[in-house]
Every structure is written in structure tokens, then in C-alpha cells.
Design a protein around this motif. Structure first.
Motif, mmCIF file in Angstrom:
data_model
loop_
_atom_site.group_PDB
_atom_site.id
_atom_site.type_symbol
_atom_site.label_atom_id
_atom_site.label_comp_id
_atom_site.label_asym_id
_atom_site.label_seq_id
_atom_site.Cartn_x
_atom_site.Cartn_y
_atom_site.Cartn_z
ATOM 1 N N SER A 108 4.756 2.248 1.630
ATOM 2 C CA SER A 108 4.210 0.993 1.590
ATOM 3 C C SER A 108 3.235 0.504 2.676
ATOM 4 N N TYR A 109 3.191 1.290 3.849
ATOM 5 C CA TYR A 109 2.212 1.055 4.957
ATOM 6 C C TYR A 109 2.852 -0.376 5.794
ATOM 7 N N THR A 110 3.731 -0.835 5.369
ATOM 8 C CA THR A 110 4.297 -2.114 6.081
ATOM 9 C C THR A 110 5.379 -1.797 6.971
ATOM 10 N N ILE A 111 5.838 -2.744 8.150
ATOM 11 C CA ILE A 111 6.821 -2.406 9.229
ATOM 12 C C ILE A 111 7.924 -1.825 8.496
ATOM 13 N N ARG A 252 -7.144 -8.833 -9.929
ATOM 14 C CA ARG A 252 -6.909 -7.823 -9.011
ATOM 15 C C ARG A 252 -5.666 -6.709 -9.447
ATOM 16 N N ILE A 253 -4.619 -7.372 -9.898
ATOM 17 C CA ILE A 253 -3.651 -6.518 -10.590
ATOM 18 C C ILE A 253 -4.175 -5.855 -11.691
ATOM 19 N N ILE A 254 -4.735 -6.367 -12.593
ATOM 20 C CA ILE A 254 -5.526 -5.460 -13.590
ATOM 21 C C ILE A 254 -6.409 -4.467 -13.244
ATOM 22 N N ILE A 255 -7.122 -4.748 -12.239
ATOM 23 C CA ILE A 255 -8.125 -3.784 -11.641
ATOM 24 C C ILE A 255 -7.392 -2.557 -11.132
ATOM 25 N N ALA A 256 -6.202 -3.061 -10.486
ATOM 26 C CA ALA A 256 -5.387 -1.972 -9.666
ATOM 27 C C ALA A 256 -4.702 -0.799 -10.824
ATOM 28 N N GLU A 257 -4.251 -1.686 -11.672
ATOM 29 C CA GLU A 257 -3.559 -0.987 -13.251
ATOM 30 C C GLU A 257 -4.583 0.030 -13.704
ATOM 31 N N LEU A 268 -4.236 12.309 -5.411
ATOM 32 C CA LEU A 268 -4.368 11.259 -4.430
ATOM 33 C C LEU A 268 -3.138 10.528 -4.427
ATOM 34 N N HIS A 269 -2.650 10.136 -3.124
ATOM 35 C CA HIS A 269 -1.507 9.172 -3.278
ATOM 36 C C HIS A 269 -1.932 7.674 -3.637
ATOM 37 N N LEU A 270 -1.675 7.334 -4.983
ATOM 38 C CA LEU A 270 -1.909 6.008 -5.386
ATOM 39 C C LEU A 270 -1.097 4.793 -4.505
ATOM 40 N N PRO A 271 -1.224 3.601 -4.683
ATOM 41 C CA PRO A 271 -0.325 2.529 -4.291
ATOM 42 C C PRO A 271 0.843 2.661 -4.902
ATOM 43 N N VAL A 272 2.082 2.379 -4.372
ATOM 44 C CA VAL A 272 3.262 2.389 -4.922
ATOM 45 C C VAL A 272 3.978 1.175 -4.452
ATOM 46 N N LYS A 273 3.885 0.316 -5.626
ATOM 47 C CA LYS A 273 4.706 -1.098 -5.595
ATOM 48 C C LYS A 273 6.213 -1.013 -5.581
ATOM 49 N N ALA A 274 6.900 -1.552 -4.697
ATOM 50 C CA ALA A 274 8.519 -1.809 -4.718
ATOM 51 C C ALA A 274 8.700 -2.571 -5.886
ATOM 52 N N SER A 275 10.002 -2.304 -6.354
ATOM 53 C CA SER A 275 10.427 -2.981 -7.488
ATOM 54 C C SER A 275 10.687 -4.489 -7.091
ATOM 55 N N SER A 276 11.152 -4.489 -5.865
ATOM 56 C CA SER A 276 11.695 -6.149 -5.690
ATOM 57 C C SER A 276 10.217 -6.849 -5.288
ATOM 58 N N VAL A 280 -0.457 -8.149 -4.598
ATOM 59 C CA VAL A 280 -1.639 -8.813 -5.088
ATOM 60 C C VAL A 280 -2.965 -8.131 -4.643
ATOM 61 N N TYR A 281 -2.856 -6.910 -4.272
ATOM 62 C CA TYR A 281 -3.888 -5.886 -4.228
ATOM 63 C C TYR A 281 -5.104 -6.547 -3.478
ATOM 64 N N HIS A 282 -4.696 -7.403 -2.291
ATOM 65 C CA HIS A 282 -5.896 -7.667 -1.207
ATOM 66 C C HIS A 282 -6.870 -6.195 -1.114
ATOM 67 N N GLN A 283 -6.385 -5.124 -0.892
ATOM 68 C CA GLN A 283 -6.838 -3.992 -0.938
ATOM 69 C C GLN A 283 -6.144 -3.059 -2.074
ATOM 70 N N TYR A 284 -7.042 -2.023 -2.406
ATOM 71 C CA TYR A 284 -6.434 -0.705 -3.208
ATOM 72 C C TYR A 284 -6.501 0.412 -2.322
#
Ligand SMILES: Cc1ncc(COP(=O)(O)O)c(C=O)c1O
Length: 372
Positions: A108-111, A252-257, A268-276, A280-284
Motif C-alpha cells: 500500500s506504500y502507507t505506514i 480518477r477511479i475510472i482512469i485507474a481502472e 509491472l506492480h499495479l496499484p493494489v486497493k485494500a478491500s476495506s 481516490v488515485y491522487h497518483q497512479y
């Protein structure tokens, strides 16, 4: 050229309404802390689902003043990540506290909540998770941890306006949260701006005072304060854009999809969204197998007039100004690997389908070794 972000396109999209709002403020004769700001504060608080929002000069100031409002200062430690905008760490230092930087979760690249827990000392006063790239950090373990140990949880939502963790918006979970309105953010003004959200009336009152010299209602300073105010022009612009934030996030979500589908077969490693969470894809952000590969891809995209970016190229703990000043948890291996291999593709609500195709075709071309 396909830019990596495009705040001008967003302005042009809402130009008529923004221009009218600007004219309204110009003609009002009230330019600082007037009705536009107080209406925005109420609307933003309602949008996030908290009682209060206090507009300030920038996202960095928002975090600085939020920490001050909780009485955090000299000798206190504040735990956050090294994989963030430098602003997060700068704000901690602005209030005199010591930033303690810990590693991220590699997906997730988060803490990493475990790493945050490992870094707690007698001096720890607060944890600042950063909802990076538009994706909420893993909040529940942090909520449990900070409640158990009586620490403050202050969310850095500078990149995640409108993102949800379970059923609520980020910015409603911590003792307070901060947002940036820098022009490229999901909700951006046309200059600098920021806001703090909280449910605490005491913190609200302290922030109102701190942003203006520590004044009380009679303009007498009851505490040492600052000048950090959101101006009326920016507030009026933000009131227009707030109406369209959910629609812009949806784009943004549609662009990411679309990126996900078109890059599906590329290694490539694509972004993985946690189920919970929602994202909002500030960045992809894509992950490459190595630094040289990432740099090659970035160069190739650039040669085809496609701008990409690295958020962030050097982790804060390795930046010359910070190397010897901050404390780090255990080795920040995931952080260092991420900064070597990540790449942010073009992402903004006005990115067209044609442009998305061009980006993904160019990436495929690079992989196929067809560089002509
Ligand atoms: C994660 C994060 N925190 C804080 C900030 C600071 O916001 P500002 O640039 O408005 O001071 C930013 C924006 O740059 C950010 O991305």
C-alpha cells in the motif's frame, strides 16, 4: 505532451463558476477570513463528517498548527513515514518536535502499523499516518494503538480528499486531520491553502487562535501564534471545486481502472486497493523490477512526450538536510526499495481515453523493446 498532472485543465473545466466566484470576492472588499472561508469551513467539515474545519495557509501549516494545538513541541517525538512529501516531516520539525520515521507496507506504500508500534518511546506523543497517493493507511490498528497508549492520531490527508476507510471518509478518524489545497491535489485551489478537521471544540478554538497570532476575541495574544490564514479568493474557488470533488474522484477511479485493464499483462506492480478502503488515485503509481528499469521507462515515456514523476525520489531520511536530524525506526527497506522502483503515470480527471491509450501503448512498446 501529456502532462503528469494538469491543474489548468481543472480550472478550465469550471472556469465560468470560478471566475464568477473570484469576481464576487473582488467586489466584496473582504479578502481575509470572511464569509467565504467560514462557509467553506462548514461545508468541508460536513463533507468529511466532522464538527469543525479550520482553514489555514497550506497543508504544511495545517500539520504544524494541528500539532501545536495538541501541545506537541520540544523533545516530543512524532512517528510518521519517510516515504512522504517532505512537508509532513518539515511540519513536525516546525513545532520543535522530533520526527521518528518508520517503514511502509510494501503493497500500500502507507505506514506499517507494526513498525509504528516498534518505534514508540517514552517521548512519543503522536502518530501521523499519511494516506499516500489517495489510499487510506491501515487505520484500525493505529486507532487501537493510539487509544491504548494515550497518543494522538493525526491523519495527513493531503493526498486523499474524499477517500473512504470502511464506511467513513478519511479525516474523520484521528483526533485531527490535515488537508492540503495545493493546485494539483484532488481538491486544489489556485495558490496555497490547507485545512484542519477535528471533532474537538478545544482544538478548534486553539487553531482559530494559533492561525492568527494566538489572539483571543479581543485581539490579545493568549499564546504565541502565527499568521497562517486561508484567503477569501482561495476559499471561494474551493467552494466551487468542492461541489465537483466526488465527480472528479470518480473520473480518477475510472482512469485507474482503464490503466489496470490495459496494463494487466505487463510485468509491472499495479496499484493494489485494500478491500476495506476506497482509493481516490491522487497518483497512479506503478512499481518496476529495478531502478535502472524504472529510469529507462521514465526516459522512454519522456522521449515520446509523456511526462511521469517519482513520488518520492529520495526518502526523507536520506535527504542531506535531514540525514542526521531525524530518528528512524529499524532499517527502512521497503521505503528505500519503493523510491528506487516507483513511477507515477499521468493522472488527473481531465486525462482523455486517447491519452490513456497512448500512455499504455508506449509502456507496452518499451516492454517489447520496440523503441522506434
Ligand atoms: C502528504 C503530504 N503532506 C503534506 C503536504 C503539504 O501540503 P502543502 O504543499 O499545501 O503545504 C503535501 C503536499 O505537498 C503532501 O503531499
Amino acid at each position: 505532451m501529456i502532462p503528469q498532472n494538469n491543474p489548468l485543465a481543472n480550472y478550465l473545466n469550471y472556469k465560468q463558476e470560478i471566475d464568477e466566484a473570484v469576481q464576487r470576492v473582488m467586489a466584496s472588499g473582504s479578502y481575509i477570513l470572511g464569509e467565504e472561508t467560514s462557509v467553506l469551513e462548514q461545508q468541508f467539515a460536513d463533507y468529511i463528517g466532522v464538527k469543525y474545519a479550520v482553514g489555514v495557509g497550506s497543508g504544511t501549516e495545517a500539520l504544524h498548527l494541528a500539532l501545536r494545538a495538541f501541545g506537541i513541541g520540544k523533545e516530543d517525538e512524532v512517528i510518521t513515514v519517510s516515504h512522504t512529501a517532505l512537508a509532513t516531516v518539515a511540519a513536525i520539525e516546525m513545532c520543535g518536535a522530533i520526527p521518528v520515521l518508520v517503514d511502509i507496507d510494501p503493497v500500500s506504500y502507507t505506514i506499517s502499523p507494526n513498525e509504528a508500534e516498534n518505534a514508540i518511546s517514552d517521548r512519543t506523543k503522536a502518530i501521523v499516518p499519511v494516506h499516500l497517493y489517495g489510499q487510506p493507511a491501515d487505520l484500525q490498528p493505529l486507532i487501537d494503538l493510539t487509544r491504548r497508549l494515550n497518543l494522538y492520531l493525526i491523519e495527513d490527508c493531503a493526498q486523499s480528499h474524499g477517500a473512504m476507510y470502511r464506511a467513513e471518509k478519511v479525516g474523520a478518524f484521528g483526533n485531527a486531520a490535515i488537508f492540503s489545497f495545493y493546485p494539483t491535489k484532488n481538491l486544489g485551489c489556485l495558490g496555497d491553502g490547507g485545512i484542519v478537521t477535528t471533532d474537538s471544540p478545544d482544538i478548534h478554538d486553539r487553531l482559530i487562535s494559533l492561525r492568527q497570532y494566538g489572539w483571543d476575541s479581543k485581539r490579545v495574544s493568549q499564546m504565541a501564534g502565527y499568521n497562517s490564514r486561508l484567503d477569501e479568493l482561495q476559499a471561494a474557488i474551493l467552494r466551487v471545486k468542492l461541489k465537483y470533488l466526488d465527480a472528479d474522484n470518480k473520473k480518477r477511479i475510472i482512469i485507474a481502472e482503464n490503466y489496470n485493464t490495459r496494463l494487466n499483462s505487463v510485468p509491472l506492480h499495479l496499484p493494489v486497493k485494500a478491500s476495506s478502503t476506497s482509493h481516490v488515485y491522487h497518483q497512479y503509481v506503478i512499481g518496476c523490477k529495478s531502478r535502472s528499469f524504472r529510469d529507462g521507462l521514465m526516459g522512454y515515456l519522456s522521449s515520446k512526450n509523456i511526462q511521469s514523476a517519482i513520488h518520492y525520489p529520495v526518502p526523507v531520511h536520506l535527504q542531506p538536510a535531514y540525514e542526521n536530524r531525524i530518528v528512524t525506526g529499524r532499517r527502512l527497506l521497503n521505503t528505500e526499495k519503493a523510491s528506487d522502483t516507483i513511477l507515477s503515470l499521468p493522472m488527473f480527471p481531465e486525462l482523455t481515453d486517447k491519452d490513456i491509450n497512448r500512455v499504455t501503448d508506449t509502456i507496452k512498446e518499451f516492454f517489447a523493446g520496440n523503441r522506434n
